[in-house]
Design a protein around this motif. Structure first.
Motif, PDB file in Angstrom:
ATOM      1  N   SER A 134      52.559  44.830 -17.260  1.00 22.04           N
ATOM      2  CA  SER A 134      52.060  46.228 -17.627  1.00 22.04           C
ATOM      3  C   SER A 134      50.302  45.572 -17.498  1.00 22.04           C
ATOM      4  O   SER A 134      49.954  46.510 -18.083  1.00 22.04           O
ATOM      5  CB  SER A 134      52.114  46.991 -18.838  1.00 22.04           C
ATOM      6  OG  SER A 134      52.496  45.716 -19.455  1.00 22.04           O
ATOM      7  N   VAL A 135      49.686  44.237 -17.384  1.00 17.84           N
ATOM      8  CA  VAL A 135      48.375  44.226 -17.989  1.00 17.84           C
ATOM      9  C   VAL A 135      48.231  43.385 -16.559  1.00 17.84           C
ATOM     10  O   VAL A 135      48.666  42.471 -15.835  1.00 17.84           O
ATOM     11  CB  VAL A 135      47.876  43.608 -18.828  1.00 17.84           C
ATOM     12  CG1 VAL A 135      48.894  44.548 -19.983  1.00 17.84           C
ATOM     13  CG2 VAL A 135      48.786  42.130 -19.003  1.00 17.84           C
ATOM     14  N   ASP A 136      46.577  43.860 -16.206  1.00 15.82           N
ATOM     15  CA  ASP A 136      45.897  43.374 -15.151  1.00 15.82           C
ATOM     16  C   ASP A 136      45.953  41.802 -15.362  1.00 15.82           C
ATOM     17  O   ASP A 136      45.986  40.935 -13.980  1.00 15.82           O
ATOM     18  CB  ASP A 136      44.504  44.177 -14.819  1.00 15.82           C
ATOM     19  CG  ASP A 136      45.049  46.001 -14.600  1.00 15.82           C
ATOM     20  OD1 ASP A 136      45.826  45.290 -13.446  1.00 15.82           O
ATOM     21  OD2 ASP A 136      44.494  46.846 -14.779  1.00 15.82           O
ATOM     22  N   LEU A 149      52.205  39.814 -17.608  1.00 12.10           N
ATOM     23  CA  LEU A 149      51.803  39.656 -16.321  1.00 12.10           C
ATOM     24  C   LEU A 149      51.057  40.359 -15.333  1.00 12.10           C
ATOM     25  O   LEU A 149      52.821  39.835 -15.029  1.00 12.10           O
ATOM     26  CB  LEU A 149      50.766  38.636 -16.668  1.00 12.10           C
ATOM     27  CG  LEU A 149      49.106  38.252 -15.619  1.00 12.10           C
ATOM     28  CD1 LEU A 149      47.726  39.131 -16.255  1.00 12.10           C
ATOM     29  CD2 LEU A 149      48.686  36.143 -15.778  1.00 12.10           C
ATOM     30  N   ARG A 150      50.922  41.290 -14.263  1.00 16.79           N
ATOM     31  CA  ARG A 150      51.562  41.147 -12.967  1.00 16.79           C
ATOM     32  C   ARG A 150      50.989  39.952 -11.894  1.00 16.79           C
ATOM     33  O   ARG A 150      50.517  39.570 -12.850  1.00 16.79           O
ATOM     34  CB  ARG A 150      50.125  42.750 -12.218  1.00 16.79           C
ATOM     35  CG  ARG A 150      50.026  43.690 -13.377  1.00 16.79           C
ATOM     36  CD  ARG A 150      49.388  45.117 -12.097  1.00 16.79           C
ATOM     37  NE  ARG A 150      48.754  46.314 -13.502  1.00 16.79           N
ATOM     38  CZ  ARG A 150      49.647  47.045 -13.876  1.00 16.79           C
ATOM     39  NH1 ARG A 150      50.890  47.296 -13.476  1.00 16.79           N
ATOM     40  NH2 ARG A 150      49.094  48.074 -14.258  1.00 16.79           N
ATOM     41  N   PRO A 151      51.597  40.369 -11.510  1.00 18.96           N
ATOM     42  CA  PRO A 151      52.064  39.085 -10.143  1.00 18.96           C
ATOM     43  C   PRO A 151      50.529  38.813  -9.564  1.00 18.96           C
ATOM     44  O   PRO A 151      50.434  37.502  -9.769  1.00 18.96           O
ATOM     45  CB  PRO A 151      52.586  39.457  -8.705  1.00 18.96           C
ATOM     46  CG  PRO A 151      53.665  40.946  -9.489  1.00 18.96           C
ATOM     47  CD  PRO A 151      52.816  41.168 -10.394  1.00 18.96           C
ATOM     48  N   PRO A 208      53.820  43.449 -28.252  1.00 13.51           N
ATOM     49  CA  PRO A 208      55.027  44.805 -28.020  1.00 13.51           C
ATOM     50  C   PRO A 208      54.390  45.318 -26.571  1.00 13.51           C
ATOM     51  O   PRO A 208      54.025  46.587 -26.360  1.00 13.51           O
ATOM     52  CB  PRO A 208      54.227  45.327 -28.849  1.00 13.51           C
ATOM     53  CG  PRO A 208      52.808  44.732 -29.044  1.00 13.51           C
ATOM     54  CD  PRO A 208      52.636  43.478 -29.242  1.00 13.51           C
ATOM     55  N   LEU A 209      54.209  45.038 -24.803  1.00 15.39           N
ATOM     56  CA  LEU A 209      53.943  45.926 -23.891  1.00 15.39           C
ATOM     57  C   LEU A 209      55.425  45.382 -23.055  1.00 15.39           C
ATOM     58  O   LEU A 209      55.737  44.172 -22.786  1.00 15.39           O
ATOM     59  CB  LEU A 209      52.607  45.024 -23.054  1.00 15.39           C
ATOM     60  CG  LEU A 209      51.443  44.791 -24.235  1.00 15.39           C
ATOM     61  CD1 LEU A 209      50.276  44.226 -24.162  1.00 15.39           C
ATOM     62  CD2 LEU A 209      50.920  46.302 -24.772  1.00 15.39           C
ATOM     63  N   ALA A 210      55.444  45.715 -22.109  1.00 16.42           N
ATOM     64  CA  ALA A 210      55.980  46.050 -21.131  1.00 16.42           C
ATOM     65  C   ALA A 210      56.168  45.046 -19.981  1.00 16.42           C
ATOM     66  O   ALA A 210      55.247  44.283 -20.056  1.00 16.42           O
ATOM     67  CB  ALA A 210      56.285  47.626 -20.184  1.00 16.42           C
TER      68      ALA A 210
END
Ligand code: SAM
Length: 223
Positions: A98-100, A125-127, A93-95
Motif C-alpha cells: 500500500s505504500v510507494d 511496500l509496492r513491488p 497498521p497498513l495494508a
C-alpha cells in the motif's frame, strides 16, 4: 517504562538528531521519496519539512508518544497530509503493498528486531517501491568493530536501544531487500558511531519472504 526512557530519552534523541552533521544526509536522501510514503521511526519529525512536493501522503510511524508529539509540531499546513501511527515497526497498521516508498533515517540501529521490522516494511511496500535509508552501523575495520561490540551493551541502555554494531547491509538482505544503491563511509565524529550506510533498496525478487539463511549468504542479493 521508567521516567528516563519515557521523558529523558525522547528529549536527548531530539537533541542528538538535530546535529548539523546529519543535516546534509537528510537533505540528500529524504527528498527522493515520492507518492504515498511511510517513514519508520519518524522520531521528532526532523525529516518532515525536507520531503519534496512529490509526496502525496506521509504515514509517520514511531512507538514513542513523546517523539510523535514533537513531530506533530513540525507538520506545516497545506503541504501533504500526515497520518501519525504510534506503533512499532514490527506491526505496521497498513495494508499489504500500500505504500510507494519507505524512509528510515538512523532507525534500524534502535528497532529491537530489525529483520522482523524490515519484513513488515517489505509487506506494505509496492513491488516497484523503494526503501530509502540512512543508517549508522558496523564498521569495516576490525579495530573499530571491537569497540562497537564492547560499547554496545552499555550504549543501548543509555541511548534508547541504539546498537553501534549492526551490519545494515546484511540486515537488509535478511529482511528481503536488495540494494540498488549503497553508499558507505565514515562521517565526522567518533568512528564507533560514524560509519554510515545510505542508499536505496527494493524488495528482492523471488519469494516474498526469502529464507533468512540464504539471504545472509548473499543469495537474492545484488549490490
Ligand atoms: C535515533 S532515533 C531517529 C529518529 C528519526 N528517524 C530521525 O532521523 O531523527 C531512532 C528512532 O527509532 C524509533 N524506534 C525505536 N523502536 C522502534 C520500533 N520498534 N519501531 C519503529 N521505530 C522505533 C525511536 O522512537 C526513535 O524515534
Amino acid at each position: 517504562m521508567g521516567l528516563y526512557s519515557r521523558y529523558l530519552v525522547p528529549a536527548l534523541t531530539e537533541f542528538a538528531m538535530r546535529s548539523q552533521t546529519l543535516r546534509p544526509e537528510r537533505e540528500r536522501w529524504v527528498p527522493l521519496a515520492r507518492g504515498v510514503v511511510l517513514e519508520v521511526g519518524v522520531g521528532s519529525g526532523l525529516n518532515v519539512p525536507i520531503y519534496s512536493g512529490e509526496v502525496r501522503k506521509l504515514y509517520a510511524l514511531d512507538p514513542s508518544e513523546q517523539l510523535l508529539r514533537m513531530a506533530r509540531s513540525r507538520v506545516a499546513r497545506g503541504t501533504f497530509p500526515v497520518e501519525f501511527l504510534c506503533r512499532p515497526a514490527a506491526a505496521i497498521p497498513l495494508a499489504d503493498v500500500s505504500v510507494d516508498d519507505i524512509v528510515t533515517t538512523w532507525t534500524l540501529c534502535t528497532i529491537p528486531d530489525p529483520v522482523a521490522a524490515l519484513r513488515e516494511m517489505r509487506r506494505v511496500l509496492r513491488p516497484e517501491g523503494r526503501l530509502i535509508f540512512v543508517e549508522h552501523g558496523r564498521s569495516p575495520d576490525p579495530a573499530v568493530v571491537r569497540w562497537q561490540d564492547r560499547l554496545t551493551p552499555f550504549w543501548r541502555r543509555v541511548a534508547g536501544g541504539c546498537h553501534l554494531n549492526r551490519p545494515i547491509d546484511r540486515l537488509l538482505r535478511s529482511g528481503g531487500f536488495e540494494a540498488l544503491e549503497m553508499n558507505r563511509s565514515y562521517v565526522a565524529g567518533p568512528r564507533v558511531g560514524s560509519y554510515f550506510y545510505r542508499g536505496i533498496a527494493r524488495s528482492a525478487p523471488g519469494g516474498r519472504f526469502p529464507d533468512p539463511e540464504k539471504a545472509e549468504k548473499g543469495i537474492a542479493h545484488v549490490e
